[in-house]
Write a protein that holds these residues in place. Structure first.
Motif, mmCIF file in Angstrom:
data_model
loop_
_atom_site.group_PDB
_atom_site.id
_atom_site.type_symbol
_atom_site.label_atom_id
_atom_site.label_comp_id
_atom_site.label_asym_id
_atom_site.label_seq_id
_atom_site.Cartn_x
_atom_site.Cartn_y
_atom_site.Cartn_z
ATOM 1 N N MET A 137 0.954 -1.094 0.169
ATOM 2 C CA MET A 137 -0.026 0.007 -0.056
ATOM 3 C C MET A 137 0.798 1.197 0.352
ATOM 4 S SD MET A 137 -2.638 -1.786 0.529
ATOM 5 C CE MET A 137 -4.086 -0.974 0.936
ATOM 6 N N ASP A 138 0.807 1.867 -1.090
ATOM 7 C CA ASP A 138 1.644 3.074 -1.313
ATOM 8 C C ASP A 138 1.093 4.289 -0.315
ATOM 9 O OD1 ASP A 138 3.279 4.981 -2.077
ATOM 10 O OD2 ASP A 138 2.648 5.344 -3.979
ATOM 11 N N LEU A 139 1.743 4.879 0.737
ATOM 12 C CA LEU A 139 1.226 5.879 1.616
ATOM 13 C C LEU A 139 1.975 7.359 1.210
ATOM 14 C CD1 LEU A 139 0.643 4.065 4.971
ATOM 15 C CD2 LEU A 139 -0.865 4.295 2.975
ATOM 16 N N THR A 140 2.814 7.579 0.131
ATOM 17 C CA THR A 140 3.608 8.592 -0.134
ATOM 18 C C THR A 140 2.888 9.812 -0.030
ATOM 19 O OG1 THR A 140 3.799 7.759 -2.377
ATOM 20 C CG2 THR A 140 5.619 7.286 -1.052
ATOM 21 N N PRO A 141 1.420 9.768 -0.793
ATOM 22 C CA PRO A 141 0.911 10.809 -0.838
ATOM 23 C C PRO A 141 0.616 11.526 0.728
ATOM 24 C CG PRO A 141 -0.126 9.446 -2.049
ATOM 25 C CD PRO A 141 0.827 8.669 -1.458
ATOM 26 N N TYR A 142 0.657 10.879 1.614
ATOM 27 C CA TYR A 142 0.274 11.111 2.970
ATOM 28 C C TYR A 142 1.570 11.360 4.081
ATOM 29 C CZ TYR A 142 -3.956 9.331 1.196
ATOM 30 O OH TYR A 142 -5.180 9.327 0.439
ATOM 31 N N ILE A 143 2.813 11.483 3.392
ATOM 32 C CA ILE A 143 3.806 11.849 4.106
ATOM 33 C C ILE A 143 3.775 12.976 4.986
ATOM 34 C CG2 ILE A 143 6.531 12.386 3.991
ATOM 35 C CD1 ILE A 143 6.729 10.294 1.991
ATOM 36 N N GLY A 144 4.007 13.185 6.351
ATOM 37 C CA GLY A 144 3.836 14.171 7.192
ATOM 38 C C GLY A 144 2.474 14.079 7.853
ATOM 39 N N GLN A 145 1.679 13.280 7.837
ATOM 40 C CA GLN A 145 0.452 12.924 8.200
ATOM 41 C C GLN A 145 0.402 11.796 8.912
ATOM 42 O OE1 GLN A 145 -3.065 13.669 5.479
ATOM 43 N NE2 GLN A 145 -1.600 14.558 4.068
ATOM 44 N N ASN A 146 -0.932 11.626 9.951
ATOM 45 C CA ASN A 146 -1.008 10.475 10.647
ATOM 46 C C ASN A 146 -2.401 9.777 10.039
ATOM 47 O OD1 ASN A 146 0.906 11.136 12.506
ATOM 48 N ND2 ASN A 146 -0.592 11.959 14.001
ATOM 49 N N LEU A 147 -2.035 8.532 9.372
ATOM 50 C CA LEU A 147 -3.107 7.674 9.045
ATOM 51 C C LEU A 147 -3.362 6.467 9.996
ATOM 52 C CD1 LEU A 147 -2.432 7.262 5.093
ATOM 53 C CD2 LEU A 147 -3.998 8.858 6.244
ATOM 54 N N THR A 148 -4.676 6.246 9.977
ATOM 55 C CA THR A 148 -4.977 5.065 10.644
ATOM 56 C C THR A 148 -5.322 3.844 9.923
ATOM 57 O OG1 THR A 148 -6.140 6.338 12.428
ATOM 58 C CG2 THR A 148 -6.659 4.252 12.379
ATOM 59 N N ALA A 149 -4.604 2.777 9.975
ATOM 60 C CA ALA A 149 -5.126 1.496 9.211
ATOM 61 C C ALA A 149 -6.045 0.877 9.737
ATOM 62 C CB ALA A 149 -3.631 0.721 9.001
ATOM 63 N N VAL A 150 -7.220 0.479 9.005
ATOM 64 C CA VAL A 150 -8.101 -0.429 9.501
ATOM 65 C C VAL A 150 -8.307 -1.579 8.629
ATOM 66 C CG1 VAL A 150 -10.494 -0.473 9.884
ATOM 67 C CG2 VAL A 150 -9.477 1.707 10.085
ATOM 68 N N ILE A 151 -8.137 -2.668 9.230
ATOM 69 C CA ILE A 151 -7.976 -3.981 8.665
ATOM 70 C C ILE A 151 -9.154 -4.857 9.453
ATOM 71 C CG2 ILE A 151 -6.613 -6.212 8.338
ATOM 72 C CD1 ILE A 151 -4.137 -4.757 9.025
ATOM 73 N N VAL A 152 -10.069 -5.237 8.556
ATOM 74 C CA VAL A 152 -11.347 -5.884 9.048
ATOM 75 C C VAL A 152 -11.446 -7.338 8.376
ATOM 76 C CG1 VAL A 152 -14.001 -5.641 8.673
ATOM 77 C CG2 VAL A 152 -12.464 -3.459 8.901
#
Length: 503
Positions: free
Chosen positions: A263-278
């Motif tokens: 999963m490429d998260l480079t657009p969100y560098i500098g941010q906090n993301l919450t990964a949700v696995i269901v």
């Protein structure tokens, strides 16, 4: 007896009247009392019920579907954490477990043996060993010691939660922006449409707790098309072991052995993301699905050591495509490549789940094997080894075999002094290793000469003080001799002839 039956009938009619009156009445603000089954998918549930063999089974399923719908609608079930039932507070264990993961991804791989750093909900457990009974794959992601299991196939009737999840916050940086989700999945293959099937999915929330549009991933078994949706063809397999649902109906089981989705998260560098696995059961909480998960965080440009010709280079796992361009020869589209010519190898790849065209490029170096060679010079038993092979930054290692060998040592110096304590033949082994870890070895035999014998004879060692005359004769007549005396006072001068005397 007749009066009792009449009274019972009247009571039932009265209750039905009150029930109808309640659901038809209006509140003071004019809005209708909400029906607890409002929004329930009757048609979808009936499709499922129609697969039942008897009317009793159909009634059982419809009652079960309605009950679980209301439980979910009004949040009536207890929320289960790993340590038992608790509130839905998202407390994070600030554990110091780190392992090889970059900053921000502490224990993202569950290698601490627990879920510290994660918030878990529903039926879940840390697994440390074992084989899945349906898929025959290891329960722990290969290469790790622990993984997390979400949900189960419990059809005993004691199950109260049919959705399981694991969430955690990731402060996205360049060093951890490639989120690699490893998962395996088992699902009971009742013929559900896509909107009712058991499902495994991952998505991300931003700091405002809003789902971001990408990246996302999901997979589920749906009929139509009668296959697992979301994974490439051939990944999902049918188990040789059948499973059964809450209604004791038996169906095949489809499983997905361990897969990796990047999963490429480079657009969100500098941010906090919450990964949700269901990992959810089917819409009606009747047919099960469960999964095993693990994860890793990787940098945008992975740190990869150089290799030598004939070695193997592999791109980051879980990508949707790979294109290797070697210094010469054809382009290769597999995830790994066996190296050939020395030079720069370029890899272009696309993350499996990405936010638009996101081809990334890495370069890797293939280094020539080092050359091992050396010469020696000596004065008696003192030797100087001179490296004539590949020099620094390659590392030379010297070892010795013989009557009394010196200790092994490593160096990057061009020359190395060595002293042998005992005469004889010695084998010197030189191994040169370059930064790619490739090594070459060469050997040579040196002869360490015996030292001279300093013995001498005195024909008449005992003489009188007056008129004495001594002659000193070396046992080893050749080479250079020096005779001196102690104490100096009253002794003959230093002599360099042989024999020396008379003095």
């Amino acid at each position: 007896m007749i009066m009792k039956k009449i009274n019972s009938i009247l009571l039932i009619l009265f209750l039905l009247f009150i029930s109808a009156k309640f659901y038809s009445q209006r509140t003071t603000n004019g809005s209708a009392v909400v029906d607890s089954l409002a929004g329930f998918n009757y048609l979808g549930a009936k499709e499922h019920a129609d697969e039942m063999k008897t009317e009793k089974e159909k009634l059982f399923f419809m009652n079960h579907a309605k009950r679980t719908y209301k439980i979910a609608k009004y949040n009536l079930y207890p929320q289960k954490s790993q340590n038992g039932y608790s509130s839905n507070a998202k407390g994070i264990d600030a554990s110091t477990y780190q392992g090889p993961q970059p900053a921000g991804c502490t224990n993202i791989d569950f290698e601490s043996g627990n879920t510290s750093g994660w918030t878990v909900f529903g039926d879940n457990s840390i697994v440390a060993a074992g084989t899945d009974p349906y898929g025959g794959f290891p329960k722990v992601y290969p290469g790790g010691n622990y993984s997390l299991k979400l949900n189960d196939n419990n059809t005993s009737g004691s199950k109260t939660t049919f959705s399981a999840s694991a969430t955690r916050v990731i402060p996205v940086t360049a060093s951890n922006s490639q989120f690699q989700l490893h998962f395996a999945f088992c699902i009971l293959n009742f013929p559900h449409p896509a909107n009712a099937a058991a499902i495994f999915k991952i998505y991300f929330l931003n700091a405002s707790n809003t789902t971001v549009s990408c990246p996302q991933f999901s997979c589920y078994y749906a009929t139509p098309p009668g296959t697992l949706v979301g994974m490439p063809a051939g990944v999902a397999q049918t188990s040789s072991v059948t499973g059964q649902n809450i209604g004791a109906q038996v169906y095949p089981v489809t499983y997905v052995p361990w897969q990796t989705v990047s999963m490429d998260l480079t657009p969100y560098i500098g941010q906090n993301l919450t990964a949700v696995i269901v990992c959810d059961w089917c819409l009606y909480n009747y047919d099960w699905g469960y999964c095993y998960i693990d994860a890793d965080c990787a940098p945008v440009t992975p740190t990869t050591a150089a290799v030598c010709p004939g070695g193997q280079l592999c791109g980051p796992s879980g990508m949707s495509g790979y294109t290797w361009t070697p210094p010469s020869g054809p382009v290769v589209t597999t995830s790994c490549i066996t190296t050939g010519p020395v030079g720069t190898y370029t890899l272009a790849y696309t993350p499996f789940a990405t936010c638009g065209p996101s081809i990334q490029t890495n370069t890797y170096q293939v280094l020539a094997k080092p050359i091992a060679a050396f010469t020696t010079t000596n004065s008696c038993n003192s030797f100087t080894i001179t490296n004539t092979g590949t020099g620094p930054p390659a590392v030379q290692s010297y070892s010795f075999a013989g009557p009394s060998p010196p200790a092994t040592f490593t160096t990057t110096s061009a020359t190395s002094p060595v002293t042998f304590l005992t005469a004889g033949n010695y084998t010197i082994t030189q191994t040169i290793t370059n930064s790619a870890g490739c090594s070459t070895t060469v050997q040579a035999v040196v002869v360490v000469p015996a030292g001279p014998n300093p013995a001498f004879t005195i024909p008449t060692p005992t003489q009188c003080l007056v008129g004495n005359s001594y002659v000193f004769t070396a046992v080893q007549p050749a080479t250079t001799h020096t005779y001196n005396f102690n104490p100096v006072v009253g002794s003959p001068p230093v002599g360099t002839t042989n024999p020396y005397g008379p003095v």
